[in-house]
Design a protein around this motif. Structure first.
Motif, PDB file in Angstrom:
ATOM      1  N   MET A  65       9.699  33.969 -10.439  1.00 50.81           N
ATOM      2  CA  MET A  65       8.674  33.254 -10.010  1.00 50.81           C
ATOM      3  C   MET A  65       7.836  33.775 -10.784  1.00 50.81           C
ATOM      4  N   LEU A  66       7.004  35.344  -9.515  1.00 50.32           N
ATOM      5  CA  LEU A  66       6.063  36.343 -10.736  1.00 50.32           C
ATOM      6  C   LEU A  66       6.491  36.797 -11.385  1.00 50.32           C
ATOM      7  N   HIS A  67       5.318  37.023 -11.976  1.00 45.95           N
ATOM      8  CA  HIS A  67       5.603  38.445 -12.810  1.00 45.95           C
ATOM      9  C   HIS A  67       4.195  39.632 -13.061  1.00 45.95           C
ATOM     10  N   LEU A  68       4.975  40.020 -12.099  1.00 40.70           N
ATOM     11  CA  LEU A  68       3.347  40.792 -11.559  1.00 40.70           C
ATOM     12  C   LEU A  68       3.448  42.240 -11.665  1.00 40.70           C
ATOM     13  N   PRO A 111       1.972  56.113  -9.373  1.00 39.71           N
ATOM     14  CA  PRO A 111       0.975  55.340  -9.870  1.00 39.71           C
ATOM     15  C   PRO A 111       0.839  54.190 -10.580  1.00 39.71           C
ATOM     16  N   GLY A 112       0.520  53.254 -10.432  1.00 36.99           N
ATOM     17  CA  GLY A 112       0.700  51.418 -10.714  1.00 36.99           C
ATOM     18  C   GLY A 112       1.423  50.751 -10.845  1.00 36.99           C
ATOM     19  N   SER A 113       2.440  51.095  -9.846  1.00 36.80           N
ATOM     20  CA  SER A 113       3.895  50.561  -9.828  1.00 36.80           C
ATOM     21  C   SER A 113       3.628  48.944  -8.746  1.00 36.80           C
ATOM     22  N   LEU A 114       2.529  49.009  -8.470  1.00 33.84           N
ATOM     23  CA  LEU A 114       2.148  47.615  -8.079  1.00 33.84           C
ATOM     24  C   LEU A 114       1.696  46.262  -8.778  1.00 33.84           C
ATOM     25  N   GLY A 115       1.925  47.100 -10.373  1.00 35.43           N
ATOM     26  CA  GLY A 115       1.318  46.495 -11.153  1.00 35.43           C
ATOM     27  C   GLY A 115       0.032  45.473 -11.292  1.00 35.43           C
ATOM     28  N   LYS A 116      -0.283  44.066 -11.396  1.00 37.41           N
ATOM     29  CA  LYS A 116      -1.169  43.476 -11.475  1.00 37.41           C
ATOM     30  C   LYS A 116      -1.754  43.267 -10.125  1.00 37.41           C
ATOM     31  N   LEU A 117      -1.287  43.829  -9.000  1.00 34.97           N
ATOM     32  CA  LEU A 117      -1.601  43.917  -7.945  1.00 34.97           C
ATOM     33  C   LEU A 117      -2.865  44.785  -8.152  1.00 34.97           C
ATOM     34  N   GLU A 118      -2.712  46.245  -8.212  1.00 30.52           N
ATOM     35  CA  GLU A 118      -3.648  47.044  -8.593  1.00 30.52           C
ATOM     36  C   GLU A 118      -5.088  46.423  -9.171  1.00 30.52           C
ATOM     37  N   LEU A 159     -11.039  43.259  -7.983  1.00 28.15           N
ATOM     38  CA  LEU A 159     -11.784  42.646  -6.830  1.00 28.15           C
ATOM     39  C   LEU A 159     -13.376  43.415  -7.042  1.00 28.15           C
ATOM     40  N   ALA A 160     -12.366  45.145  -6.619  1.00 25.80           N
ATOM     41  CA  ALA A 160     -13.808  46.062  -5.679  1.00 25.80           C
ATOM     42  C   ALA A 160     -15.220  45.764  -7.169  1.00 25.80           C
ATOM     43  N   GLY A 161     -15.182  45.828  -8.380  1.00 26.02           N
ATOM     44  CA  GLY A 161     -16.073  45.366  -9.277  1.00 26.02           C
ATOM     45  C   GLY A 161     -17.064  44.539  -9.722  1.00 26.02           C
ATOM     46  N   ILE A 162     -16.081  43.461  -8.740  1.00 26.00           N
ATOM     47  CA  ILE A 162     -17.179  42.261  -8.437  1.00 26.00           C
ATOM     48  C   ILE A 162     -18.253  42.573  -6.897  1.00 26.00           C
ATOM     49  N   THR A 163     -16.787  42.833  -6.465  1.00 29.19           N
ATOM     50  CA  THR A 163     -18.028  42.552  -4.847  1.00 29.19           C
ATOM     51  C   THR A 163     -17.946  43.822  -4.522  1.00 29.19           C
ATOM     52  N   GLY A 164     -18.344  44.754  -5.306  1.00 31.99           N
ATOM     53  CA  GLY A 164     -18.820  46.109  -4.908  1.00 31.99           C
ATOM     54  C   GLY A 164     -18.482  47.429  -4.028  1.00 31.99           C
ATOM     55  N   LYS A 165     -16.483  46.575  -3.503  1.00 36.88           N
ATOM     56  CA  LYS A 165     -16.602  46.747  -2.101  1.00 36.88           C
ATOM     57  C   LYS A 165     -14.778  47.274  -2.402  1.00 36.88           C
ATOM     58  N   VAL A 213      -4.320  37.619  -3.901  1.00 36.12           N
ATOM     59  CA  VAL A 213      -5.199  37.939  -3.738  1.00 36.12           C
ATOM     60  C   VAL A 213      -5.416  38.868  -2.743  1.00 36.12           C
ATOM     61  N   ASP A 214      -4.801  38.253  -1.488  1.00 35.48           N
ATOM     62  CA  ASP A 214      -5.674  38.229  -0.415  1.00 35.48           C
ATOM     63  C   ASP A 214      -4.071  39.689  -0.355  1.00 35.48           C
ATOM     64  N   ALA A 215      -2.915  39.532  -0.635  1.00 34.85           N
ATOM     65  CA  ALA A 215      -1.652  40.557  -1.142  1.00 34.85           C
ATOM     66  C   ALA A 215      -2.899  42.353  -1.603  1.00 34.85           C
ATOM     67  N   ALA A 216      -3.685  41.689  -3.067  1.00 34.81           N
ATOM     68  CA  ALA A 216      -4.600  42.916  -3.213  1.00 34.81           C
ATOM     69  C   ALA A 216      -5.284  43.394  -2.107  1.00 34.81           C
ATOM     70  N   CYS A 217      -5.611  42.768  -1.519  1.00 35.98           N
ATOM     71  CA  CYS A 217      -6.805  43.383  -0.447  1.00 35.98           C
ATOM     72  C   CYS A 217      -5.776  44.428   0.700  1.00 35.98           C
ATOM     73  N   ARG A 218      -5.305  43.220   1.134  1.00 37.51           N
ATOM     74  CA  ARG A 218      -4.108  44.432   2.047  1.00 37.51           C
ATOM     75  C   ARG A 218      -3.830  45.437   1.641  1.00 37.51           C
ATOM     76  N   ILE A 219      -3.836  45.518  -0.063  1.00 34.80           N
ATOM     77  CA  ILE A 219      -3.057  46.721  -0.086  1.00 34.80           C
ATOM     78  C   ILE A 219      -4.202  48.195  -0.048  1.00 34.80           C
ATOM     79  N   MET A 220      -5.707  47.322  -0.079  1.00 35.48           N
ATOM     80  CA  MET A 220      -6.600  48.664  -0.294  1.00 35.48           C
ATOM     81  C   MET A 220      -6.588  49.202   1.217  1.00 35.48           C
ATOM     82  N   SER A 221      -6.638  48.055   2.061  1.00 35.22           N
ATOM     83  CA  SER A 221      -6.593  48.192   3.621  1.00 35.22           C
ATOM     84  C   SER A 221      -5.898  48.629   3.831  1.00 35.22           C
ATOM     85  N   GLU A 222      -4.472  48.635   4.187  1.00 37.48           N
ATOM     86  CA  GLU A 222      -3.705  49.103   5.097  1.00 37.48           C
ATOM     87  C   GLU A 222      -2.833  49.489   4.500  1.00 37.48           C
TER      88      GLU A 222
END
Lengths: 336, 336
Positions: A295-298, B20-27, B33-39, B315-324
């Protein structure tokens, strides 16, 4: 499987306010979950990801971008909650069960499930990775971890793993079980270059030639060219299926374990849910061999169960669709 | 965009305990999201899906599997919380904003955001779907809905829509903006058969020949062969981008609105996140034209924003990766 529950789920889906089939794979997932659980509106409040960890003697051949010491280091990271799978499991409300089924180090931590069969496998280019009895013990460790979790109320499982070198063993398993050439089953793992990948192909070829695993005997294959964590996951999958619990497969290594489970008990495939297709090149063909659609292509290639726990949101979505959506009749919407 | 925040996010990702890069599109999503929000560690607690609803005069030509009366019926379903998008938005903690920008019926409901520009479009095979002023009013409705939501604290948007006949208008828009033939941009929508699909292609061809939309003038294109809800979504996307909020695109119709937004303001693409690739045959090429890669492959074809809200978990997963997640240093893990 419960065909009556599946049929009732399919009928319910066609009464909901949407064109028939328009929720795609969420609909086929809802039908599958009904068949597995016998419930048209199942839910899985308690779910767990089983992260099986073990080491690989074949690491001596330099087939990984990371040193073998990373396996126990990452186990400690799982136990302290800092790895990617911990983060994504917290998000999805899943418990992380970290199992030492064959790490080549002594690990003491109150959170660890210690089921060590041996301290890593032997190097499969010099002989079998482990004995038949050890492979059976690893499978049983997986079955028992699942049965303990079910007793604590867990009703859905995700497969995860950690083991430096385990894409090499998984490629050997996949080539044996599917007949697909090693050039297509061997991938970059955690990120090796072209030269090391050519070497990795030769290592797998040599292990297969030397050990001649018996395709008709999946335990023989797991013992000769597999891994302790892979055999453990085969047990997790078989244990979940035996207890009518869905089991969400993570990536390439989980898929290799699933191939072994399928050969041992063909009907176990009915309990498997494919989460994502990874960047490891063999994974897409592996899922085809299982007859499962991701389901996910990531483009992920991390393992640990990370893709599997991400798919729990989609499992939950399928369940909520079944229990919360209005019907054409209740909402007063015209059908086509 | 904030290139320093993007660079800092990319550096942070490479310190986390994973190859490096192993979380693919989440990365790549985390970097975006950092570029958009500045955070470097953003989060989006308040998020909303804007469901723009309107009718299409071209429905007279029999191009849909459902009658036009379904548009207002489904609007009421959104308002009472029973549609698929409501269910999936609840799961993802997103507010559903249902906007009447051009439904061909009177709808009275306290939850409705009423921004009706007119009662449906005219039939585009007999003339322009609407006037230029009406298209501009629909775009402005979208911008203003977003600005109102931002004042209430919403910082991330999902596009959604309802409008029987809107895959026909979207195919006309896509063929105009991309030059791709109608045979490839016209799809089955809510589920029409081969014969009706051939007819739908002819209808789109005739609308394009008659109206000759001016490719260099995106508002002209939206007015002549678009739809009120599509123009409304173009406004949602432009409004979100102007206020540096990410906007998650749902399926084919949302994509047609995004093409118009891209032509009006090319940098708006940097604020768009592709959620899923739908079963509507043109969608995969549409996303390529935008230069966006979808994350979910679910064979969905429902619209409403359903695929978009499902992607909020990613989107939430990408944010949590960055903070947790732990770093190699903090966890004592060896690098490769």
């Amino acid at each position: 499987l419960d065909p009556a529950a599946s049929a009732a789920a399919a009928e319910h889906l066609d009464r909901l306010t949407k064109p028939p089939g328009s929720l795609g794979k969420l609909e086929s997932l809802a039908v599958k979950l009904a068949g597995i659980t016998g419930k048209v509106q199942p839910s899985f409040r308690h779910r767990g990801v089983v992260v099986m960890a073990a080491d690989h003697g074949v690491c001596e051949e330099g087939i990984s971008a990371f040193p073998a010491e990373v396996t126990p280091q990452m186990v400690l990271n799982f136990l302290s909650g800092g790895a990617a799978v911990n983060v994504l499991a917290r998000q999805a409300g899943a418990e992380v069960m970290c199992v030492d089924v064959g790490v080549n180090a002594e690990i003491n931590h109150p959170g660890l499930i210690s089921r060590k069969v041996r301290y890593g496998t032997d190097n499969m280019i010099s002989g079998p990775a482990m004995s038949r009895e050890e492979a059976e013990a690893a499978i049983m460790a997986g079955v028992e971890v699942v049965e303990d979790a079910i007793r604590r109320g867990i009703s859905l499982f995700v497969t995860g793993e950690m083991g430096i070198g385990n894409t090499t063993a998984s490629a050997a398993l996949m080539s044996t079980f599917t007949g697909i050439a090693t050039l297509e089953t061997v991938g970059r793992g955690t990120g090796i270059n072209d030269e090391r990948m050519r070497h990795k192909v030769l290592v797998v070829e040599r292990a297969l030639e030397l050990n001649r695993p018996d395709l008709s005997d999946p335990v023989d294959v797991l013992a000769k060219v597999g891994g302790l964590e892979i055999a453990g996951l085969t047990g997790v999958i078989l244990g979940a299926a035996a207890h009518r619990c869905p089991v969400v497969l993570d990536g390439f290594i989980s898929g290799a374990a699933a191939l072994a489970a399928q050969r041992l008990a063909p009907e176990s495939v009915n309990y498997m849910i494919a989460s994502h297709v990874s960047q490891e090149q063999g994974h897409v063909y592996l899922l085809k061999a299982l007859g499962l659609e991701p389901m996910l292509h990531l483009d992920m290639r991390l393992g640990e169960g990370t893709g599997g726990v991400l798919a729990l949101h989609l499992v939950d979505a399928a369940c909520r669709i079944m229990s919360e959506m209005a019907t054409f009749e209740s909402a007063g919407v015209s059908t086509g």
